[in-house]
Design a protein around this motif. Structure first.
Motif, PDB file in Angstrom:
ATOM      1  N   LEU A 529      -2.889 -28.002 -52.458  1.00 53.76           N
ATOM      2  CA  LEU A 529      -1.534 -27.915 -51.939  1.00 53.76           C
ATOM      3  C   LEU A 529      -0.547 -27.533 -53.038  1.00 53.76           C
ATOM      4  N   LEU A 530      -0.717 -28.111 -54.228  1.00 49.43           N
ATOM      5  CA  LEU A 530       0.144 -27.740 -55.350  1.00 49.43           C
ATOM      6  C   LEU A 530       0.001 -26.257 -55.689  1.00 49.43           C
ATOM      7  N   GLU A 531      -1.226 -25.763 -55.700  1.00 56.17           N
ATOM      8  CA  GLU A 531      -1.442 -24.339 -55.978  1.00 56.17           C
ATOM      9  C   GLU A 531      -0.770 -23.472 -54.928  1.00 56.17           C
ATOM     10  N   SER A 532      -0.835 -23.876 -53.672  1.00 58.33           N
ATOM     11  CA  SER A 532      -0.189 -23.106 -52.604  1.00 58.33           C
ATOM     12  C   SER A 532       1.324 -23.102 -52.759  1.00 58.33           C
ATOM     13  N   ILE A 533       1.906 -24.275 -53.066  1.00 54.38           N
ATOM     14  CA  ILE A 533       3.360 -24.377 -53.187  1.00 54.38           C
ATOM     15  C   ILE A 533       3.865 -23.544 -54.361  1.00 54.38           C
ATOM     16  N   PHE A 534       3.249 -23.721 -55.532  1.00 50.92           N
ATOM     17  CA  PHE A 534       3.715 -22.987 -56.707  1.00 50.92           C
ATOM     18  C   PHE A 534       3.417 -21.495 -56.584  1.00 50.92           C
ATOM     19  N   GLY A 535       2.271 -21.148 -56.018  1.00 47.95           N
ATOM     20  CA  GLY A 535       1.963 -19.737 -55.821  1.00 47.95           C
ATOM     21  C   GLY A 535       2.958 -19.063 -54.893  1.00 47.95           C
ATOM     22  N   THR A 536       3.296 -19.732 -53.791  1.00 49.47           N
ATOM     23  CA  THR A 536       4.282 -19.180 -52.860  1.00 49.47           C
ATOM     24  C   THR A 536       5.648 -19.056 -53.512  1.00 49.47           C
ATOM     25  N   ARG A 537       6.020 -20.069 -54.277  1.00 50.93           N
ATOM     26  CA  ARG A 537       7.333 -20.037 -54.927  1.00 50.93           C
ATOM     27  C   ARG A 537       7.422 -18.895 -55.939  1.00 50.93           C
ATOM     28  N   PHE A 538       6.384 -18.715 -56.729  1.00 49.73           N
ATOM     29  CA  PHE A 538       6.392 -17.621 -57.706  1.00 49.73           C
ATOM     30  C   PHE A 538       6.389 -16.271 -57.004  1.00 49.73           C
ATOM     31  N   ALA A 539       5.617 -16.148 -55.927  1.00 45.20           N
ATOM     32  CA  ALA A 539       5.571 -14.867 -55.203  1.00 45.20           C
ATOM     33  C   ALA A 539       6.939 -14.527 -54.634  1.00 45.20           C
ATOM     34  N   MET A 540       7.633 -15.511 -54.055  1.00 47.46           N
ATOM     35  CA  MET A 540       8.956 -15.251 -53.495  1.00 47.46           C
ATOM     36  C   MET A 540       9.980 -14.963 -54.584  1.00 47.46           C
ATOM     37  N   ALA A 541       9.835 -15.607 -55.744  1.00 46.18           N
ATOM     38  CA  ALA A 541      10.747 -15.331 -56.856  1.00 46.18           C
ATOM     39  C   ALA A 541      10.568 -13.914 -57.370  1.00 46.18           C
ATOM     40  N   ILE A 542       9.311 -13.484 -57.490  1.00 42.73           N
ATOM     41  CA  ILE A 542       9.044 -12.112 -57.941  1.00 42.73           C
ATOM     42  C   ILE A 542       9.572 -11.108 -56.926  1.00 42.73           C
ATOM     43  N   TYR A 543       9.375 -11.401 -55.640  1.00 36.69           N
ATOM     44  CA  TYR A 543       9.882 -10.488 -54.609  1.00 36.69           C
ATOM     45  C   TYR A 543      11.405 -10.441 -54.626  1.00 36.69           C
ATOM     46  N   SER A 544      12.042 -11.599 -54.813  1.00 33.80           N
ATOM     47  CA  SER A 544      13.495 -11.625 -54.841  1.00 33.80           C
ATOM     48  C   SER A 544      14.048 -10.841 -56.023  1.00 33.80           C
TER      49      SER A 544
END
Length: 580
Positions: A529-544
């Motif tokens: 779950l931690l990997e999913s949360i941090f991975g999603t957050r980094f992906a959205m930050a890079i996209y933003s």
């Protein structure tokens, strides 16, 4: 019909910015020579002789020889064997000049180009006594002589437009010559002037004539710093000069451009002074805290590496039962480290406040442009302050408290709804696990869905919190920001950590662990779950960060594909016509 957009560039004259700074009592930094530091003021005659090759030191020696009273020789020794500890510069600072002598010194400094015409004479009305004009003459002499400075924390004071005070404030190069203002000062003062006439927030919200307002930068004219400057010295720090990469924290000597940052510390170094000069103190404080935090994380990183090596040497697993001494040690270490870090940051933040002139900032903060009186009682929106005896905008505190109570009620409702949604997600995962087969193998996707849900709820709630904060109508920007942070914190702590807390403490008892060594040990689920949360957050930050470029690429691709599709469709229609 297409709308025609017009771009307007607004640039405030320096004279207007100075008047606004004087009106707001805006804090500016003094020249370093105004108070050169402890070492300068405690120089003795011996120190002056040792540094007589320096221009200011030689002049100080001559003045000291002429003004220092003769001291009796110590008994039992010939004259001149020892000299008393006379602080030359303090003695010189106490010297007063006649008005004629002061005008003569100022005229000579102006003749050799050391001072400007506005400082070339005594101000008869503003400097009524010898003490007043002599103090200014001594300060201008230090500035003209460029005396050595060891004071890393020059004073800041509210700007006074009086001519007799102007020499005190530091000056900076710009595309329009030397100026009293850094980039962040010009941007702030310009926005204050504009906000007094226009409320761009309302104009943007109502789509009335204004689509956006943003700060411009004169990089094309040579103004520093630029995006390329930050890229080279902040991101690609290994390519920059060691004197220009900054320092890991403000109290480090490398924060001064004349001192090189040690090679091993450059990954944590940041050009904090340049960040502050352009983006302002608020952004600079954020990166100062971030860099300080990253630097001090070295300690738990080393402790964690030692615990990992211990686990490898003892051939133990974090999921195995029994007492784990390395975990006990790490827990105690983190408790002690967190207390130590907090105390160190409290000290560091005070140094930042002194260096950047934000001491007692909240007590002197001006009203927000958006702050208004009670619209239901327009006659009572202005009143005489019982503290300052000045006219001020007034908003009833009881009305704000009612709005705050409504906001708190809605926030609690959001939190309860969030927890219920998270429990339902875990229930769905549990039912999929019980079904077995393909559904059981897809339970990992539920964690990814939770991570995406956290980001979506955070974005939606952020807009709601900002709207409620605006409705509460706070007077200062600090009050506004503090309340907005509090609103977001109350929700975000549940939004970001409720899923992790349920997984760590309740999932094994009330649901089932879908990974790990047993159905009661959910460390594997927690890790996934931690990997999913941090991975999603980094992906959205890079996209933003790259959203504009991605949108342009999509637009170009669509513009290329659609004409081809239209041409292919037209060709098919032509073939159909030929067949007919």
């Amino acid at each position: 019909a297409t709308k025609t957009e017009q771009f307007c560039q607004v640039r405030a004259p320096m004279a207007l910015l100075e008047r606004k700074a004087d009106q707001l009592d805006y804090k500016l930094k003094f020249r370093p020579e105004v108070d050169p530091g402890h070492a300068f003021w405690r120089r003795t005659l011996d120190d002056v002789e040792a540094a007589s090759s320096a221009g200011r030191a030689g002049a100080a020696k001559k003045r000291a020889a002429a003004t220092t009273p003769k001291q009796p020789s110590p008994p039992g020794g010939p004259p001149g064997t020892t000299r008393p500890s006379v602080y030359v510069e303090i003695h010189e600072e106490q010297r007063t000049y006649s008005k004629a002598r002061a005008n003569e010194i100022l005229a000579e400094l102006y003749r050799v180009g050391k001072i400007g015409p506005r400082d070339a004479a005594v101000f008869d009305e503003d400097e009524p006594t010898k003490k007043h004009w002599s103090r200014r003459v001594h300060t201008l002499e230090r500035i003209a002589d460029k005396v050595p400075v060891d004071n890393a924390y020059p004073a800041h004071a509210g700007y006074d437009a009086a001519a007799k005070e102007r020499h005190l404030y530091d000056e900076y190069p710009s595309v329009r010559g030397t100026t009293l203002f850094l980039s962040k000062d010009r941007l702030y003062l310009t926005k204050r002037i504009i906000d007094e006439v226009f409320d761009f927030g309302v104009l943007k919200e109502k789509s009335l004539a204004v689509r956006d307002i943003t700060a411009l930068h004169d990089a094309n004219y040579g103004e520093m710093p630029t995006a390329d400057w930050f890229l080279k010295r902040w991101v690609f720090f290994w390519q920059a000069e060691p004197e220009r990469v900054g320092a890991p924290h403000v109290t480090h000597p490398a924060i001064d451009k004349r001192v090189a940052c040690p090679r091993l510390l450059r990954p944590w170094a940041q050009p904090l002074m340049e960040i502050r000069s352009y983006f302002g103190e608020r952004i600079a404080f954020y990166f100062a805290w971030l860099g300080f935090y990253g630097y001090y994380l070295l300690y738990p990183a080393i402790a964690g590496a030692a615990c990992t090596l211990y686990d490898l040497a003892a051939d133990t697993s974090g999921e195995s039962r029994g007492v784990h001494p390395e975990m006990i040690f790490m827990g105690l270490f983190l408790v002690c480290w967190s207390a130590y870090y907090k105390e160190c940051w409290d000290i560091e933040s005070q140094y930042c406040a002194v260096k950047w002139g934000t001491v007692n900032f909240e007590e002197e903060e001006v009203d927000r442009p958006q702050f208004h009186g009670d619209p239901e009682r327009p006659g009572e929106s202005r009143r005489i302050s019982p503290v300052t005896n000045q006219t001020e905008t007034y908003y009833p505190p009881e009305k704000r408290r009612r709005t705050q109570s409504m906001s708190l009620f809605v926030i609690i409702f959001f939190i309860i709804a969030l927890v219920i949604v998270m429990v339902l997600v875990f229930e769905l995962e549990y039912l999929m696990y019980l079904q077995g087969g393909v559904l059981a193998s897809l339970t990992g996707i539920v964690g990814l869905g939770q991570a995406v849900l956290i980001q979506v709820l955070s974005s939606v709630y952020g807009d709601f919190a900002a709207a409620r904060n605006d409705a509460e109508n706070y007077r200062t920007q600090t009050e506004f920001d503090n309340q907005l942070v509090l609103k977001k914190f109350l929700f975000e702590i549940f939004n970001n950590y409720s899923a992790l807390a349920i997984t760590a403490y309740f999932k094994g008892a009330y649901f089932a662990c879908t990974s790990g060594v047993s159905q009661e040990n959910c460390l594997g689920d927690l890790k996934a779950l931690l990997e999913s949360i941090f991975g999603t957050r980094f992906a959205m930050a890079i996209y933003s960060a790259s959203q504009e470029k991605v949108d342009k690429l999509v637009a170009v691709a669509m513009a290329t594909i659609l004409p081809r599709s239209a041409a292919a469709t037209a060709g098919d229609d032509d073939d159909d016509d030929d067949d007919d």
